[in-house]
Design an enzyme around this catalytic site. Structure first.
Site, PDB file in Angstrom:
ATOM      1  CB  CYS A 102      59.560  39.198  11.082  1.00 42.91           C
ATOM      2  SG  CYS A 102      59.507  39.817  12.759  1.00 42.91           S
ATOM      3  CG  ASN A 135      60.466  44.027  13.626  1.00 43.27           C
ATOM      4  OD1 ASN A 135      59.509  43.793  12.887  1.00 43.27           O
ATOM      5  ND2 ASN A 135      61.382  43.123  13.915  1.00 43.27           N
ATOM      6  CG  HIS A 139      61.197  42.342   8.419  1.00 43.26           C
ATOM      7  ND1 HIS A 139      60.102  42.952   8.968  1.00 43.26           N
ATOM      8  CD2 HIS A 139      61.863  41.746   9.447  1.00 43.26           C
ATOM      9  CE1 HIS A 139      60.099  42.722  10.278  1.00 43.26           C
ATOM     10  NE2 HIS A 139      61.161  42.005  10.587  1.00 43.26           N
TER      11      HIS A 139
HETATM   12  N1  ACO Z   1      69.036  49.822  26.308  1.00 43.09           N
HETATM   13  C1  ACO Z   1      70.247  49.763  26.911  1.00 43.09           C
HETATM   14  N2  ACO Z   1      70.969  48.647  27.007  1.00 43.09           N
HETATM   15  C2  ACO Z   1      70.443  47.526  26.464  1.00 43.09           C
HETATM   16  C3  ACO Z   1      69.191  47.503  25.844  1.00 43.09           C
HETATM   17  C4  ACO Z   1      68.481  48.716  25.770  1.00 43.09           C
HETATM   18  N3  ACO Z   1      67.272  48.815  25.183  1.00 43.09           N
HETATM   19  N4  ACO Z   1      68.948  46.247  25.405  1.00 43.09           N
HETATM   20  C5  ACO Z   1      70.003  45.499  25.748  1.00 43.09           C
HETATM   21  N5  ACO Z   1      70.903  46.273  26.411  1.00 43.09           N
HETATM   22  C6  ACO Z   1      72.186  45.873  26.973  1.00 43.09           C
HETATM   23  C7  ACO Z   1      72.238  44.408  27.381  1.00 43.09           C
HETATM   24  O1  ACO Z   1      71.644  44.218  28.649  1.00 43.09           O
HETATM   25  C8  ACO Z   1      73.714  44.157  27.373  1.00 43.09           C
HETATM   26  O2  ACO Z   1      74.240  44.637  28.572  1.00 43.09           O
HETATM   27  P1  ACO Z   1      75.418  43.859  29.313  1.00 43.09           P
HETATM   28  O3  ACO Z   1      76.566  43.875  28.358  1.00 43.09           O
HETATM   29  O4  ACO Z   1      75.631  44.682  30.543  1.00 43.09           O
HETATM   30  O5  ACO Z   1      74.884  42.479  29.574  1.00 43.09           O
HETATM   31  C9  ACO Z   1      74.227  45.039  26.238  1.00 43.09           C
HETATM   32  O6  ACO Z   1      73.211  46.029  26.005  1.00 43.09           O
HETATM   33  C10 ACO Z   1      74.507  44.287  24.986  1.00 43.09           C
HETATM   34  O7  ACO Z   1      73.375  43.448  24.729  1.00 43.09           O
HETATM   35  P2  ACO Z   1      73.218  42.690  23.377  1.00 43.09           P
HETATM   36  O8  ACO Z   1      71.897  41.984  23.346  1.00 43.09           O
HETATM   37  O9  ACO Z   1      74.436  41.871  23.119  1.00 43.09           O
HETATM   38  O10 ACO Z   1      73.189  43.944  22.385  1.00 43.09           O
HETATM   39  P3  ACO Z   1      73.344  43.987  20.836  1.00 43.09           P
HETATM   40  O11 ACO Z   1      74.431  44.864  20.436  1.00 43.09           O
HETATM   41  O12 ACO Z   1      73.303  42.605  20.250  1.00 43.09           O
HETATM   42  O13 ACO Z   1      71.993  44.725  20.407  1.00 43.09           O
HETATM   43  C11 ACO Z   1      69.825  44.159  19.570  1.00 43.09           C
HETATM   44  C12 ACO Z   1      70.747  44.186  20.778  1.00 43.09           C
HETATM   45  C13 ACO Z   1      69.558  45.592  19.120  1.00 43.09           C
HETATM   46  C14 ACO Z   1      68.522  43.497  19.974  1.00 43.09           C
HETATM   47  C15 ACO Z   1      70.502  43.383  18.425  1.00 43.09           C
HETATM   48  O14 ACO Z   1      70.979  42.157  18.904  1.00 43.09           O
HETATM   49  C16 ACO Z   1      69.584  43.125  17.283  1.00 43.09           C
HETATM   50  O15 ACO Z   1      69.090  44.023  16.639  1.00 43.09           O
HETATM   51  N6  ACO Z   1      69.368  41.847  16.927  1.00 43.09           N
HETATM   52  C17 ACO Z   1      68.479  41.498  15.862  1.00 43.09           C
HETATM   53  C18 ACO Z   1      67.186  41.159  16.474  1.00 43.09           C
HETATM   54  C19 ACO Z   1      66.003  41.571  15.642  1.00 43.09           C
HETATM   55  O16 ACO Z   1      66.046  42.407  14.790  1.00 43.09           O
HETATM   56  N7  ACO Z   1      64.901  40.940  15.958  1.00 43.09           N
HETATM   57  C20 ACO Z   1      63.665  41.247  15.332  1.00 43.09           C
HETATM   58  C21 ACO Z   1      62.900  40.037  15.003  1.00 43.09           C
HETATM   59  S1  ACO Z   1      63.745  39.032  13.869  1.00 43.09           S
HETATM   60  C22 ACO Z   1      63.850  39.923  12.540  1.00 43.09           C
HETATM   61  O17 ACO Z   1      62.958  40.666  12.279  1.00 43.09           O
HETATM   62  C23 ACO Z   1      65.041  39.751  11.689  1.00 43.09           C
END
Ligand code: ACO
Length: 325
Positions: free
Chosen positions: A115, A282, A252
Site C-alpha cells: 500500500c 483500498n 492512502h
Molecule cells: N462483517 C461483519 N463482521 C465482521 C466483518 C465483516 N466484514 N469482518 C470482521 N467481522 C467481525 C469479526 O469476525 C469479529 O467478530 P467476533 O467479535 O465475533 O470475533 C468482529 O467483527 C470484530 O473484528 P475485528 O477484526 O476486531 O474488527 P475491527 O473493529 O478491528 O474492524 C477492520 C476490522 C475494519 C479490518 C479494522 O481492523 C481495520 O480497518 N484495520 C485496518 C486494516 C487496514 O486498513 N488494512 C489495509 C491494509 S494496510 C493499510 O492500508 C494501512
C-alpha cells in the site's frame, strides 16, 4: 542556490467498469453494508474484468497522465510501477506499460511496498530526477487486489478494490526554497518485524502459488495512526514547513477512521482531506494517484498548493511525500 525539483506535470487514473457494492457482498457472506460502512467508510469498489490485468489498468492511467501533461511518451526516461499484484512474477509490470505506451529510452521497473508503493515510487523517481539521472518520469500505481483476496474471508475481502493512477514528473530548475513547485521532501520507513500482521500466504519461492491476503486488522489499525503521523512529522521537519500550511491532504485510502485520526492529529481541516475510499475501497498502491486524480478533476488543486501524501502497508512499510502543485 537553485535546485532541481520533480514538478508534477500531469495526473491520470483508470477504474475498471464493474462496481461491486457492499450489498452484493452481503448476499454471499455474513456481513452487511452498515457494518462495512461503519467500520471502514467503504460503500463500493471497482473490480477488474476477467482477463483485465494490472498492466491494462496502469496503461490507461499512464496514457491519461501523459495527455494531461502534454508530454510525448518518447520523452519519458524513467517508468516506475508500484504494484503488489503484477501480471506475471517476471518481467515487471512496468516494462509491459513501457512497451504499450511507446516509451523507448531509459528504464522501467516495479517497486514493491504494497500500500505504500506509490509513496516509495515517488521518492525513488524524485531521487533519480534530483541527481540528474532522469528528466521525465512516469510514476504509476496499479493493482488488481481482487485477484489475491480470499472471498470467503469477510475480515479482508470487503476492504479492497482494483484501479490505477499515474503522475508525470519533470525535472525543473527552481529557486531552492519552500515556495518551489514539485517534490519538497520525502521520507520512507519499513520494519520487517511486522511482516506477519499483513501478508500474502504464497509466492514463487515459498509455495509456488500466488496465495491470498492475510491480515490482523486490529493490529494493523493499532500501528497505522502512530507510524503514519511519525513519518509525516519527519517529512514536514525535513522541509521546514508546518502542518498548518498544507492545502490538500491526499492519504492512502485504507480506512476512514485511520484517515480521520491522522487528519485530526495533524490539525488538517476535514475539507482539505481527499477521500475516495467510499467508492474505491483500498486500492493499495493505486489509491493515492486515484485520489490525486479525483482532486484534480474536482478543481481542488491549484498551482502553488502544498500537497501531503502518505501511506502505510504490508511489511510494514510507510512513508510520506510533500509536494507543491
Ligand atoms: N462483517 C461483519 N463482521 C465482521 C466483518 C465483516 N466484514 N469482518 C470482521 N467481522 C467481525 C469479526 O469476525 C469479529 O467478530 P467476533 O467479535 O465475533 O470475533 C468482529 O467483527 C470484530 O473484528 P475485528 O477484526 O476486531 O474488527 P475491527 O473493529 O478491528 O474492524 C477492520 C476490522 C475494519 C479490518 C479494522 O481492523 C481495520 O480497518 N484495520 C485496518 C486494516 C487496514 O486498513 N488494512 C489495509 C491494509 S494496510 C493499510 O492500508 C494501512
Amino acid at each position: 542556490m537553485t535546485s532541481i525539483r520533480s514538478v508534477i506535470r500531469g495526473v491520470g487514473a483508470y477504474l475498471p467498469e464493474r462496481i461491486l457494492t457492499n450489498d452484493e457482498i452481503s448476499q454471499r457472506l455474513d456481513t452487511s453494508d452498515s457494518w462495512i460502512q461503519e467500520r471502514t467508510g467503504i460503500k463500493s469498489r471497482h473490480i477488474a474484468a476477467e482477463g483485465e490485468m494490472t498492466s491494462d489498468l496502469g496503461i490507461k492511467a499512464a496514457k491519461s497522465a501523459l495527455v494531461r501533461a502534454g508530454i510525448d511518451p518518447v520523452d519519458i526516461d524513467l517508468l516506475i510501477c508500484a504494484t503488489a499484484t503484477p501480471d506475471r512474477t517476471f518481467p515487471s509490470t512496468a516494462v509491459r506499460i513501457q512497451h504499450a505506451i511507446g516509451m523507448t529510452k531509459g528504464a522501467a521497473f516495479d517497486v514493491q511496498a504494497v500500500c505504500s508503493g506509490f509513496v516509495f515510487a515517488m521518492a525513488t523517481a524524485d531521487n533519480f530526477i534530483r541527481t540528474g539521472q532522469s528528466k521525465r518520469a512516469l510514476v504509476v500505481g496499479a493493482e488488481t487486489f481482487s485477484r489475491i483476496l480470499d472471498w470467503e474471508d469477510r475480515g479482508t475481502c470487503v476492504l479492497f478494490g482494483d484501479g490505477a493512477g499515474a503522475v508525470v514528473l519533470e525535472a525543473q530548475n527552481q529557486q531552492g526554497t519552500n515556495d518551489d513547485r514539485g517534490v519538497l521532501a520525502t521520507r520512507l520507513r519499513s520494519d520487517g518485524r511486522f511482516e506477519d500482521l499483513l501478508y500474502v500466504d504464497g509466492g514463487p519461492s515459498s509455495t509456488q502459488t500466488t496465495g491470498y491476503l492475510r491480515m490482523n486488522g486490529r493490529e494493523v489499525f493499532r500501528h497505522a495512526i502512530q507510524k503514519i503521523s511519525g513519518v509525516i512529522e519527519e517529512t514536514l521537519l525535513a522541509s521546514g514547513l508546518a502542518a498548518e500550511e498544507i492545502d490538500l491532504f491526499v492519504p492512502h485510502q485504507a480506512n476512514a477512521r485511520i484517515l480521520d485520526g491522522i487528519a485530526k492529529k495533524l490539525g488538517v481541516a476535514p475539507e482539505k482531506v481527499i477521500k475516495t475510499l467510499d467508492r474505491h475501497g483500498n486500492t493499495s498502491a493505486a489509491s493515492i494517484p486515484l485520489a490525486l486524480n479525483q482532486a484534480f478533476e474536482a478543481h481542488k488543486l491549484s498551482e502553488g498548493d502544498l500537497v501531503l501524501m502518505e501511506a502505510m502497508g504490508g511489511g510494514f512499510t510507510w512513508g510520506a511525500v510533500l509536494a507543491r502543485w
